[in-house]
Design a protein around this motif. Structure first.
Motif, PDB file in Angstrom:
ATOM      1  N   LYS A 273     -23.378  21.868  32.340  1.00  0.00           N
ATOM      2  CA  LYS A 273     -24.328  21.006  31.634  1.00  0.00           C
ATOM      3  C   LYS A 273     -23.965  20.907  30.145  1.00  0.00           C
ATOM      4  O   LYS A 273     -24.007  19.832  29.549  1.00  0.00           O
ATOM      5  CB  LYS A 273     -25.747  21.561  31.775  1.00  0.00           C
ATOM      6  CG  LYS A 273     -26.368  21.409  33.153  1.00  0.00           C
ATOM      7  CD  LYS A 273     -27.796  21.950  33.134  1.00  0.00           C
ATOM      8  CE  LYS A 273     -28.448  21.863  34.497  1.00  0.00           C
ATOM      9  NZ  LYS A 273     -29.844  22.389  34.479  1.00  0.00           N
ATOM     10  N   CYS A 274     -23.628  22.061  29.555  1.00  0.00           N
ATOM     11  CA  CYS A 274     -23.262  22.069  28.130  1.00  0.00           C
ATOM     12  C   CYS A 274     -22.047  21.172  27.873  1.00  0.00           C
ATOM     13  O   CYS A 274     -22.009  20.414  26.901  1.00  0.00           O
ATOM     14  CB  CYS A 274     -22.969  23.498  27.676  1.00  0.00           C
ATOM     15  SG  CYS A 274     -24.412  24.584  27.626  1.00  0.00           S
TER      16      CYS A 274
ATOM     17  N   THR B  12     -19.607  16.340  25.802  1.00  0.00           N
ATOM     18  CA  THR B  12     -18.743  15.178  26.036  1.00  0.00           C
ATOM     19  C   THR B  12     -19.467  13.889  25.682  1.00  0.00           C
ATOM     20  O   THR B  12     -18.897  12.984  25.064  1.00  0.00           O
ATOM     21  CB  THR B  12     -18.299  15.130  27.516  1.00  0.00           C
ATOM     22  OG1 THR B  12     -17.570  16.322  27.819  1.00  0.00           O
ATOM     23  CG2 THR B  12     -17.418  13.920  27.781  1.00  0.00           C
ATOM     24  N   HIS B  13     -20.734  13.808  26.048  1.00  0.00           N
ATOM     25  CA  HIS B  13     -21.513  12.610  25.750  1.00  0.00           C
ATOM     26  C   HIS B  13     -21.587  12.355  24.241  1.00  0.00           C
ATOM     27  O   HIS B  13     -21.350  11.234  23.771  1.00  0.00           O
ATOM     28  CB  HIS B  13     -22.923  12.743  26.332  1.00  0.00           C
ATOM     29  CG  HIS B  13     -23.857  11.646  25.913  1.00  0.00           C
ATOM     30  ND1 HIS B  13     -23.771  10.353  26.408  1.00  0.00           N
ATOM     31  CD2 HIS B  13     -24.879  11.642  25.016  1.00  0.00           C
ATOM     32  CE1 HIS B  13     -24.702   9.607  25.842  1.00  0.00           C
ATOM     33  NE2 HIS B  13     -25.395  10.371  24.997  1.00  0.00           N
ATOM     34  N   PHE B  14     -21.911  13.401  23.476  1.00  0.00           N
ATOM     35  CA  PHE B  14     -22.046  13.215  22.031  1.00  0.00           C
ATOM     36  C   PHE B  14     -20.702  12.982  21.351  1.00  0.00           C
ATOM     37  O   PHE B  14     -20.634  12.290  20.340  1.00  0.00           O
ATOM     38  CB  PHE B  14     -22.764  14.422  21.416  1.00  0.00           C
ATOM     39  CG  PHE B  14     -24.259  14.342  21.522  1.00  0.00           C
ATOM     40  CD1 PHE B  14     -25.009  13.730  20.539  1.00  0.00           C
ATOM     41  CD2 PHE B  14     -24.913  14.855  22.630  1.00  0.00           C
ATOM     42  CE1 PHE B  14     -26.387  13.641  20.637  1.00  0.00           C
ATOM     43  CE2 PHE B  14     -26.288  14.778  22.735  1.00  0.00           C
ATOM     44  CZ  PHE B  14     -27.035  14.166  21.748  1.00  0.00           C
ATOM     45  N   ASN B  15     -19.639  13.557  21.892  1.00  0.00           N
ATOM     46  CA  ASN B  15     -18.320  13.348  21.297  1.00  0.00           C
ATOM     47  C   ASN B  15     -17.799  11.942  21.523  1.00  0.00           C
ATOM     48  O   ASN B  15     -16.934  11.473  20.790  1.00  0.00           O
ATOM     49  CB  ASN B  15     -17.321  14.360  21.875  1.00  0.00           C
ATOM     50  CG  ASN B  15     -17.516  15.747  21.298  1.00  0.00           C
ATOM     51  OD1 ASN B  15     -17.996  15.902  20.181  1.00  0.00           O
ATOM     52  ND2 ASN B  15     -17.165  16.766  22.069  1.00  0.00           N
ATOM     53  N   HIS B  16     -18.322  11.242  22.545  1.00  0.00           N
ATOM     54  CA  HIS B  16     -17.831   9.902  22.876  1.00  0.00           C
ATOM     55  C   HIS B  16     -18.819   8.801  22.511  1.00  0.00           C
ATOM     56  O   HIS B  16     -18.556   7.635  22.789  1.00  0.00           O
ATOM     57  CB  HIS B  16     -17.511   9.815  24.377  1.00  0.00           C
ATOM     58  CG  HIS B  16     -16.289  10.590  24.770  1.00  0.00           C
ATOM     59  ND1 HIS B  16     -16.316  11.944  24.990  1.00  0.00           N
ATOM     60  CD2 HIS B  16     -15.001  10.195  24.969  1.00  0.00           C
ATOM     61  CE1 HIS B  16     -15.102  12.362  25.327  1.00  0.00           C
ATOM     62  NE2 HIS B  16     -14.287  11.327  25.313  1.00  0.00           N
TER      63      HIS B  16
ATOM     64  N   PHE C 261     -32.182  21.007  30.557  1.00  0.00           N
ATOM     65  CA  PHE C 261     -32.360  22.449  30.473  1.00  0.00           C
ATOM     66  C   PHE C 261     -33.834  22.807  30.583  1.00  0.00           C
ATOM     67  O   PHE C 261     -34.695  22.144  29.998  1.00  0.00           O
ATOM     68  CB  PHE C 261     -31.818  22.989  29.144  1.00  0.00           C
ATOM     69  CG  PHE C 261     -30.321  22.970  29.046  1.00  0.00           C
ATOM     70  CD1 PHE C 261     -29.571  23.974  29.621  1.00  0.00           C
ATOM     71  CD2 PHE C 261     -29.673  21.950  28.384  1.00  0.00           C
ATOM     72  CE1 PHE C 261     -28.199  23.968  29.537  1.00  0.00           C
ATOM     73  CE2 PHE C 261     -28.295  21.940  28.288  1.00  0.00           C
ATOM     74  CZ  PHE C 261     -27.557  22.951  28.872  1.00  0.00           C
ATOM     75  N   ILE C 262     -34.108  23.859  31.317  1.00  0.00           N
ATOM     76  CA  ILE C 262     -35.448  24.423  31.349  1.00  0.00           C
ATOM     77  C   ILE C 262     -35.459  25.620  30.406  1.00  0.00           C
ATOM     78  O   ILE C 262     -34.395  26.126  30.019  1.00  0.00           O
ATOM     79  CB  ILE C 262     -35.838  24.846  32.783  1.00  0.00           C
ATOM     80  CG1 ILE C 262     -34.871  25.919  33.312  1.00  0.00           C
ATOM     81  CG2 ILE C 262     -35.852  23.643  33.709  1.00  0.00           C
ATOM     82  CD1 ILE C 262     -35.252  26.445  34.685  1.00  0.00           C
TER      83      ILE C 262
ATOM     84  N   GLN D  67     -30.818  32.225  29.067  1.00  0.00           N
ATOM     85  CA  GLN D  67     -29.560  32.663  29.676  1.00  0.00           C
ATOM     86  C   GLN D  67     -28.380  32.356  28.762  1.00  0.00           C
ATOM     87  O   GLN D  67     -27.473  33.184  28.577  1.00  0.00           O
ATOM     88  CB  GLN D  67     -29.363  31.953  31.030  1.00  0.00           C
ATOM     89  CG  GLN D  67     -30.355  32.360  32.102  1.00  0.00           C
ATOM     90  CD  GLN D  67     -29.956  33.647  32.808  1.00  0.00           C
ATOM     91  OE1 GLN D  67     -29.157  34.431  32.287  1.00  0.00           O
ATOM     92  NE2 GLN D  67     -30.525  33.893  33.968  1.00  0.00           N
ATOM     93  N   LEU D  68     -28.387  31.156  28.169  1.00  0.00           N
ATOM     94  CA  LEU D  68     -27.290  30.780  27.267  1.00  0.00           C
ATOM     95  C   LEU D  68     -27.283  31.647  26.015  1.00  0.00           C
ATOM     96  O   LEU D  68     -26.225  32.013  25.500  1.00  0.00           O
ATOM     97  CB  LEU D  68     -27.412  29.298  26.878  1.00  0.00           C
ATOM     98  CG  LEU D  68     -27.103  28.294  27.985  1.00  0.00           C
ATOM     99  CD1 LEU D  68     -27.412  26.879  27.510  1.00  0.00           C
ATOM    100  CD2 LEU D  68     -25.640  28.390  28.401  1.00  0.00           C
ATOM    101  N   GLU D  69     -28.475  31.979  25.521  1.00  0.00           N
ATOM    102  CA  GLU D  69     -28.558  32.837  24.337  1.00  0.00           C
ATOM    103  C   GLU D  69     -27.983  34.225  24.625  1.00  0.00           C
ATOM    104  O   GLU D  69     -27.283  34.810  23.805  1.00  0.00           O
ATOM    105  CB  GLU D  69     -30.011  32.948  23.883  1.00  0.00           C
ATOM    106  CG  GLU D  69     -30.177  33.716  22.582  1.00  0.00           C
ATOM    107  CD  GLU D  69     -31.623  33.759  22.117  1.00  0.00           C
ATOM    108  OE1 GLU D  69     -31.871  34.300  21.030  1.00  0.00           O
ATOM    109  OE2 GLU D  69     -32.497  33.259  22.855  1.00  0.00           O
ATOM    110  N   SER D  70     -28.269  34.737  25.828  1.00  0.00           N
ATOM    111  CA  SER D  70     -27.729  36.037  26.217  1.00  0.00           C
ATOM    112  C   SER D  70     -26.210  35.996  26.331  1.00  0.00           C
ATOM    113  O   SER D  70     -25.500  36.913  25.898  1.00  0.00           O
ATOM    114  CB  SER D  70     -28.345  36.491  27.550  1.00  0.00           C
ATOM    115  OG  SER D  70     -29.738  36.676  27.420  1.00  0.00           O
TER     116      SER D  70
END
Length: 361
Positions: free
Chosen positions: A48-49, A54-58, A90-91, A97-100
């Motif tokens: 997802k990240c 990719t979306h923001f880079n393009h 994201f929920i 989880q990503l922070e960990s």
């Protein structure tokens, strides 16, 4: 030769009979990939990240909207990205989880940046891997504030991968001798057996120079010239590349590994000033005495220049050959890759016929 792990590169070194080592940063990234791949939930979050990035880079429109959103909130950096219908959502638990994961991987980022420096030497690999492993073991015991089994599994996998890929460093004389000859570390990370093996190798290398005493002074002058050239570059680098020794460092500062390494080195005796140097009798004892006296010297700080120390101590000139050979290689291929990238920016479609002299300017 420092190379990547490609089979063609390994074969090229083997056929050419060139002593070669893996790029240590590449090996670290392989450890991270293997650890993150063991959990489907984490793999899904990373996908997802990547999709959002990719979306923001393009999309220039998305970048503009994101910038405006940041300005309205008065934030220099936005951690929550604006939702896009085509991207994964994201929920709240996903963010935890990503922070960990980010906490677990922070020491790897620091180790990567340290070994990517143009001043970094192969001598830093064993100390950094040792501290990195200790950090992971501490995190495993803490289990990242008991956030769940997923993080514990990732940490355990990272430790296993590091052990598999870097566990044999203490048997590789390229790494051990380099670390031994670095006045920052010396024997701190070696047991007595490894220490004796290194000293035997050094004595054998120095004994090969017997009969070349008349060349000693030119060797010193040449060595000092090399160090001067190195120092002119070293002192013009960004101070951010220098390791910090602040004991208050933590994960958020990006200097946790360096702080922990400083504490380890400070906890061991620097020298034994009460003992007197051994009186040399023959060639072997001369070299043995030289090595013992070198070890008895106080270790320098992590922020100091190891080659400058050797320049300022010409009394150890008989070790210069070993210093030249083992304190020369970087721990990764990043500096050479930067060089190629820089050349690629110079030689573009409108500047593809520059002479080498003009391009270097």
């Amino acid at each position: 030769m420092v190379r990547d792990g490609g089979s063609n590169m390994k074969r090229a070194a083997r056929v050419s009979q060139i002593i070669a080592i893996d790029c240590n940063i590449h090996q670290l990234q392989l450890c991270i990939r293997a650890a993150l791949a063991i959990d489907e939930c984490i793999s899904s979050l990373l996908a997802k990240c990547k999709q959002i990035a990719t979306h923001f880079n393009h999309s220039i429109i998305a970048q503009s909207e994101l910038k405006g959103f940041q300005e309205r909130l008065g934030l220099p950096l936005l951690s929550v990205i604006q939702e896009c219908p085509t991207d994964g959502i994201f929920i709240p638990n996903d963010w935890l989880q990503l922070e960990s994961c980010a906490t677990i991987l922070k020491p790897f980022e620091e180790a990567t940046k340290t070994m990517s420096s143009s001043e970094a030497c192969i001598s830093s690999v064993i100390p950094l891997i040792h501290v990195l492993t200790c950090t992971l073991e501490n995190l495993l015991r803490q289990n990242i504030n008991n956030t769940g089994q997923t993080c514990g599994n990732i940490i355990q996998k990272l430790i296993e991968e590091i052990t598999n890929r870097f566990g044999d460093l203490h048997n590789n004389k390229i790494y051990t001798i380099a670390t031994y000859l670095d006045p920052k570390y010396k024997t701190k990370f070696f047991n007595e057996i490894t220490k004796e093996s290194i000293e035997s190798e050094l004595i054998s290398l120095c004994q090969d120079q017997e009969g070349h005493g008349a060349q000693a002074q030119p060797q010193i002058q040449s060595f000092e010239h090399d160090v001067i050239q190195h120092n002119q570059h070293f002192h013009h680098t960004d101070t951010e590349s220098l390791p910090s020794t602040s004991s208050g460092a933590n994960f958020s500062t990006g200097r946790f590994l360096q702080s922990m390494l400083s504490e380890m080195l400070a906890s061991a005796p620097n020298s034994d000033d009460e003992e007197n140097p051994i009186a040399p009798i023959d060639r072997f004892l001369i070299l043995k005495s030289l090595i013992i006296n070198y070890i008895k010297e106080k270790r320098i700080g992590l922020q100091e220049d190891s080659l400058l120390w050797w320049k300022m101590n010409p009394k150890y000139f008989e070790l210069y050959r070993a210093v030249r050979q083992y304190l020369s290689a970087p721990p990764s291929s990043v500096p050479s890759e930067r060089l190629f990238s820089g050349a690629g920016l110079v030689y573009d479609e409108l500047r593809n016929r520059l002479s080498g002299e003009t391009a270097s300017k």
